[in-house]
Design a protein around this motif. Sequence first.
Motif, short mmCIF file in Angstrom:
data_model
loop_
_atom_site.label_atom_id
_atom_site.label_comp_id
_atom_site.label_asym_id
_atom_site.label_seq_id
_atom_site.Cartn_x
_atom_site.Cartn_y
_atom_site.Cartn_z
N SER A 40 3.41 6.65 -7.92
CA SER A 40 3.24 8.10 -8.02
C SER A 40 1.81 8.46 -8.38
O SER A 40 1.24 9.42 -7.84
N ILE A 62 -9.74 13.35 4.27
CA ILE A 62 -8.40 12.88 4.63
C ILE A 62 -8.44 11.39 4.99
O ILE A 62 -7.61 10.60 4.53
N GLY A 102 -8.92 9.35 1.87
CA GLY A 102 -7.67 9.18 1.12
C GLY A 102 -6.76 8.14 1.75
O GLY A 102 -6.13 7.33 1.05
N THR A 110 -7.90 14.48 -1.07
CA THR A 110 -7.78 15.25 0.17
C THR A 110 -7.46 16.71 -0.09
O THR A 110 -7.21 17.46 0.86
N GLY A 111 -7.48 17.16 -1.34
CA GLY A 111 -7.11 18.53 -1.66
C GLY A 111 -8.31 19.38 -2.02
O GLY A 111 -9.47 18.96 -1.93
N ASP A 113 -5.57 4.55 0.09
CA ASP A 113 -4.17 4.17 -0.03
C ASP A 113 -3.90 2.83 0.63
O ASP A 113 -3.17 1.98 0.09
N ARG A 151 -4.57 10.11 -4.21
CA ARG A 151 -4.83 10.36 -2.79
C ARG A 151 -4.80 11.85 -2.48
O ARG A 151 -5.64 12.36 -1.73
N GLN A 152 -3.83 12.56 -3.05
CA GLN A 152 -3.74 14.00 -2.81
C GLN A 152 -4.94 14.73 -3.41
O GLN A 152 -5.42 15.72 -2.83
N PHE A 153 -5.45 14.25 -4.54
CA PHE A 153 -6.63 14.86 -5.13
C PHE A 153 -7.84 14.70 -4.22
O PHE A 153 -8.63 15.62 -4.03
N ALA A 202 -0.32 8.16 -5.31
CA ALA A 202 -0.13 9.33 -4.44
C ALA A 202 -0.88 10.54 -4.98
O ALA A 202 -1.47 11.32 -4.22
N THR A 203 -0.86 10.71 -6.31
CA THR A 203 -1.58 11.83 -6.92
C THR A 203 -3.09 11.71 -6.68
O THR A 203 -3.76 12.70 -6.37
#
Length: 278
Positions: free
Chosen positions: A114, A79, A82, A124-125, A86, A120-122, A117-118
């Motif tokens: 976008s 987290i 990410g 932390t996912g 960012d 960053r989400q990857f 953001a994708t």
Amino acid sequence: QHDELGEILTALRGAFLAVAGFSLVINLVMLMPTIYMLQIYDRVLASRSEVTLYMLTIIMLGVFLFDALLELVRAKVLIRTGVALDLRLGPRVFDAAFARNLQHTPGSASQALSDLATLRQFLTGRGLFAFFDAPWTPIFIAVIFLLNPWLGLFAAAAALILLVLAYAAERATAPLLSEANKEGQGANHYAGSHLRNAEVVEAMGMLPALRARWLRRQARMLRLQAQASHRGATITSITKFVRIGFQSGVLGLGADSSRRPNALRPPIWPWRSNDGNG
């Protein structure tokens, strides 16, 4: 060419290496349930010792608690990674998107934001967890081979079947989802480009025709997504059945091995003798 993303990822390499180390320990702990049950079969049932049972259970719970703490630390590290990505890359992406809009370059200027953001989400996912967890599968199988060769062969067969099912799921759903995504983007672009001129559309009475065209594209997108979901759900159900079956099967095989020590050993095994003392 100046690779800013590569430089930032290199600067965050330490965090990724730490996550890889945590993943090694976390995945090794996944062997604990099987080892625990084998110890129950081999030591507790044979000796009927309650003290042994309690000690094994305490050790198991302690290892699981340690595993949970490592999971928490790994998630927090990703987290923060990410967020750091960012903060470092966000201003540069924003400036690039703004410059692109000034130059009237075709396409959406906000797409870069976008994409960031994708990414960053990857990071932390759960997707990145799978990336770190998958390479340890051969190590698991090797450890199980050391415990018992037939258990190792059983685990290798299970891993191969699950890999085939995962590949089948990808092949069955990826083309449909890709096409559905294109249809959805086309439908949204069509609606957005016409709804910006809502007054003209209303004055010319074009709304019913525009709505009908949008609904046709939207219906095709929904149909493709539903087909992909049905295929994915079918393969997921099969995978769950196979996974649970193999998990129970390896315990049964271990119990049989404990009851008949020589029955499940191959006739030729370098570091074990066939007289029951190896």
